[in-house]
Write a protein that holds these residues in place. Structure first.
Motif, PDB file in Angstrom:
ATOM      1  N   ALA A 118      -2.381  11.667  26.797  1.00 36.84           N
ATOM      2  CA  ALA A 118      -3.283  10.839  27.605  1.00 36.84           C
ATOM      3  C   ALA A 118      -2.490   9.780  28.368  1.00 36.84           C
ATOM      4  CB  ALA A 118      -4.337  10.193  26.720  1.00 36.84           C
ATOM      5  N   CYS A 158     -11.759   2.082  27.456  1.00 34.54           N
ATOM      6  CA  CYS A 158     -11.379   2.910  26.330  1.00 34.54           C
ATOM      7  C   CYS A 158     -12.635   3.054  25.468  1.00 34.54           C
ATOM      8  CB  CYS A 158     -10.256   2.211  25.574  1.00 34.54           C
ATOM      9  SG  CYS A 158      -9.584   3.165  24.239  1.00 34.54           S
ATOM     10  N   ASN A 181      -9.784   1.050  21.425  1.00 34.65           N
ATOM     11  CA  ASN A 181      -8.639   0.718  20.590  1.00 34.65           C
ATOM     12  C   ASN A 181      -8.169  -0.672  21.038  1.00 34.65           C
ATOM     13  OD1 ASN A 181      -6.168   0.572  19.319  1.00 34.65           O
ATOM     14  ND2 ASN A 181      -5.242   2.297  20.385  1.00 34.65           N
ATOM     15  N   TYR A 207     -10.298   8.879  21.066  1.00 31.39           N
ATOM     16  CA  TYR A 207     -10.868   8.971  19.703  1.00 31.39           C
ATOM     17  C   TYR A 207     -12.236   9.624  19.668  1.00 31.39           C
ATOM     18  CZ  TYR A 207      -7.089   5.756  18.898  1.00 31.39           C
ATOM     19  OH  TYR A 207      -5.840   5.198  18.839  1.00 31.39           O
ATOM     20  N   THR A 221      -7.039  13.742  24.409  1.00 30.44           N
ATOM     21  CA  THR A 221      -5.716  14.011  23.830  1.00 30.44           C
ATOM     22  C   THR A 221      -5.825  14.868  22.572  1.00 30.44           C
ATOM     23  OG1 THR A 221      -3.723  12.987  22.902  1.00 30.44           O
ATOM     24  CG2 THR A 221      -5.796  11.847  22.492  1.00 30.44           C
ATOM     25  N   LYS A 224      -4.864  12.516  18.267  1.00 32.39           N
ATOM     26  CA  LYS A 224      -5.562  11.773  17.226  1.00 32.39           C
ATOM     27  C   LYS A 224      -6.309  12.721  16.280  1.00 32.39           C
ATOM     28  CE  LYS A 224      -3.709   8.219  19.025  1.00 32.39           C
ATOM     29  NZ  LYS A 224      -4.077   7.470  20.190  1.00 32.39           N
ATOM     30  N   CYS A 274       0.296  16.375  24.111  1.00 31.28           N
ATOM     31  CA  CYS A 274      -0.592  17.161  24.969  1.00 31.28           C
ATOM     32  C   CYS A 274      -1.918  16.424  25.136  1.00 31.28           C
ATOM     33  CB  CYS A 274      -0.822  18.547  24.367  1.00 31.28           C
ATOM     34  SG  CYS A 274      -1.806  19.626  25.429  1.00 31.28           S
TER      35      CYS A 274
HETATM   36  C1  LIG Z   1      -3.205   6.996  21.261  1.00 29.59           C
HETATM   37  C2  LIG Z   1      -3.857   6.643  22.518  1.00 29.59           C
HETATM   38  C3  LIG Z   1      -3.478   7.216  23.737  1.00 29.59           C
HETATM   39  C4  LIG Z   1      -2.237   8.036  23.863  1.00 29.59           C
HETATM   40  O1  LIG Z   1      -2.481   9.343  23.715  1.00 29.59           O
HETATM   41  P1  LIG Z   1      -1.307  10.394  23.878  1.00 29.59           P
HETATM   42  O2  LIG Z   1      -2.058  11.623  24.191  1.00 29.59           O
HETATM   43  O3  LIG Z   1      -0.594  10.445  22.575  1.00 29.59           O
HETATM   44  O4  LIG Z   1      -0.446   9.941  25.007  1.00 29.59           O
HETATM   45  C5  LIG Z   1      -4.207   6.935  24.866  1.00 29.59           C
HETATM   46  N1  LIG Z   1      -5.249   6.094  24.815  1.00 29.59           N
HETATM   47  C6  LIG Z   1      -5.614   5.505  23.670  1.00 29.59           C
HETATM   48  C7  LIG Z   1      -6.761   4.593  23.665  1.00 29.59           C
HETATM   49  C8  LIG Z   1      -4.921   5.746  22.493  1.00 29.59           C
HETATM   50  O5  LIG Z   1      -5.250   5.094  21.379  1.00 29.59           O
END
Ligand SMILES: *Cc1c(COP(=O)(O)O)cnc(C)c1O
Length: 364
Positions: free
Chosen positions: A92, A162, A166, A196, A220, A223, A232
């Motif tokens: 992401a 978001c 987070n 998430y 993503t 998680k 990815c």
């Molecule tokens: C973990 C996280 C990401 C990063 O995701 P990746 O796919 O590992 O780059 C992006 N946005 C938020 C809110 C996250 O917590």
């Protein structure tokens, strides 16, 4: 001046100023550099559950497709959205970056986001030398201040949300987002980061993608799928924007081993396993919250729809250090003033939750 210092000075003259001044992203891996074996790692919102994969495709002399059809089709089936609405990215984080590079001109444009939130929106804007505007959320419940956002949209090109957020764990109100999508139509891109979302699928906004041309959703495998090491992710939006974003993304972003494993992770059997793992984590979270509510050192646990909880302590510094001594690594949030005495704790296995509780109980 000694030689070393002169060298640094010379090099610094070549580096862009915004990079020299940049406060880089403080990743969990950078903040905790010790060996993570035998530690309880609750600081990066990773899955504690291991799934084993191995790559079948060992022939690597040819470049991969820019957007491997097979993976597009598997993800399309999983989220029930046309494969023309999907762009595969290196996590992401690459999605956040590509969108900014596609829409923002550093001379005129700004992005907007609402702290406390994921720090990569700020970091990416700083790297690309794009101005940003922060509209702080309402502290006692972390609600987004939509009225204030609407009054501050001059030169704003992208708004990053978001959802669930987070590090707070709370969710957006869908009607607020729909109103904002209407309000910003043809002018501003609204990005919803759904990293998430598997922990609260009813909150997804992807069904609005073909209704609002200014909506982009990020996803993503890092998680809920437990594949943070794979790198990815996905951008979901209307097919016109996908075509534009394709101009900006690297020619071969997804390596063949990544493609191979991502496709396996998205088969029917593994999606059932992922969904069961999500249920396990949510049950562990319920258990942990119940127990922590009886600990004297805990002041408040914020409502969370994710695989982590934001916990306010009477003195988070002491708690952080004691946990650390007991090999439990959590994420300190004290650096942000609005998060004073807060720690973000990833939900681990049941064993890990129990260990955490026993230590906090002892302190109390
Ligand atoms: C973990 C996280 C990401 C990063 O995701 P990746 O796919 O590992 O780059 C992006 N946005 C938020 C809110 C996250 O917590």
């Amino acid at each position: 001046m000694n030689q070393q210092k002169q060298k640094i000075k010379n090099i610094n003259q070549i580096v862009k100023n915004n990079i020299l001044n940049l406060i880089p992203y403080q990743s969990a891996r950078l903040l905790y550099k010790n060996n993570i074996n035998n530690k309880i790692m609750l600081n990066a919102n990773e899955s504690p559950i291991i799934s084993l994969f191995s790559t079948n495709n060992k022939i690597l002399n040819r470049y991969p497709e820019q957007q491997p059809k097979k993976l597009l089709n598997f993800y399309s089936k999983y989220i029930n959205l046309n494969n023309k609405n999907i762009l595969i990215t290196r996590g992401a984080d690459e999605g956040i970056d590509i969108i900014m590079r596609t829409f923002c001109d550093q001379k005129y444009d700004k992005i907007l986001f609402c702290p406390p939130t994921y720090d990569m929106y700020r970091v990416t804007a700083n790297i690309l030398n794009i101005k940003y505007l922060m509209i702080f959320s309402i502290k006692n419940n972390w609600k987004i201040n939509f009225n204030k956002i609407k009054k501050n949209l001059k030169n704003v090109k992208i708004i990053y949300f978001c959802n669930p957020n987070n590090p707070t764990g709370n969710t957006l109100n869908k009607n607020d987002i729909i109103q904002l999508l209407e309000f910003t139509k043809n002018k501003i891109i609204i990005v919803i980061d759904e990293a998430y979302i598997e922990f609260c699928l009813d909150q997804t906004m992807i069904y609005l993608i073909n209704k609002y041309e200014n909506l982009i959703v990020l996803r993503t495998l890092s998680k809920a799928f437990g594949l943070a090491g794979l790198r990815c992710g996905f951008i979901l939006t209307n097919k016109y924007l996908i075509k534009i974003l394709l101009k900006v993304i690297a020619p071969y972003p997804i390596s063949i081993p990544v493609l191979d494993i991502a496709v396996q992770a998205l088969n029917t059997k593994n999606i059932i396993i992922m969904n069961n793992n999500v249920k396990t984590i949510i049950n562990n979270k319920k258990w942990l919250i119940e127990k922590l509510n009886n600990c004297n050192c805990v002041k408040k646990i914020f409502v969370s729809k994710t695989n982590f909880i934001l916990v306010k302590f009477n003195n988070s510094k002491i708690i952080f250090d004691i946990l650390n001594k007991n090999n439990i690594i959590v994420r300190d949030q004290n650096h942000e003033k609005i998060l004073d005495n807060c720690l973000r704790i990833t939900i681990g296995t049941f064993y890990e939750c129990k260990k955490l509780f026993y230590i906090l109980q002892k302190i109390s």
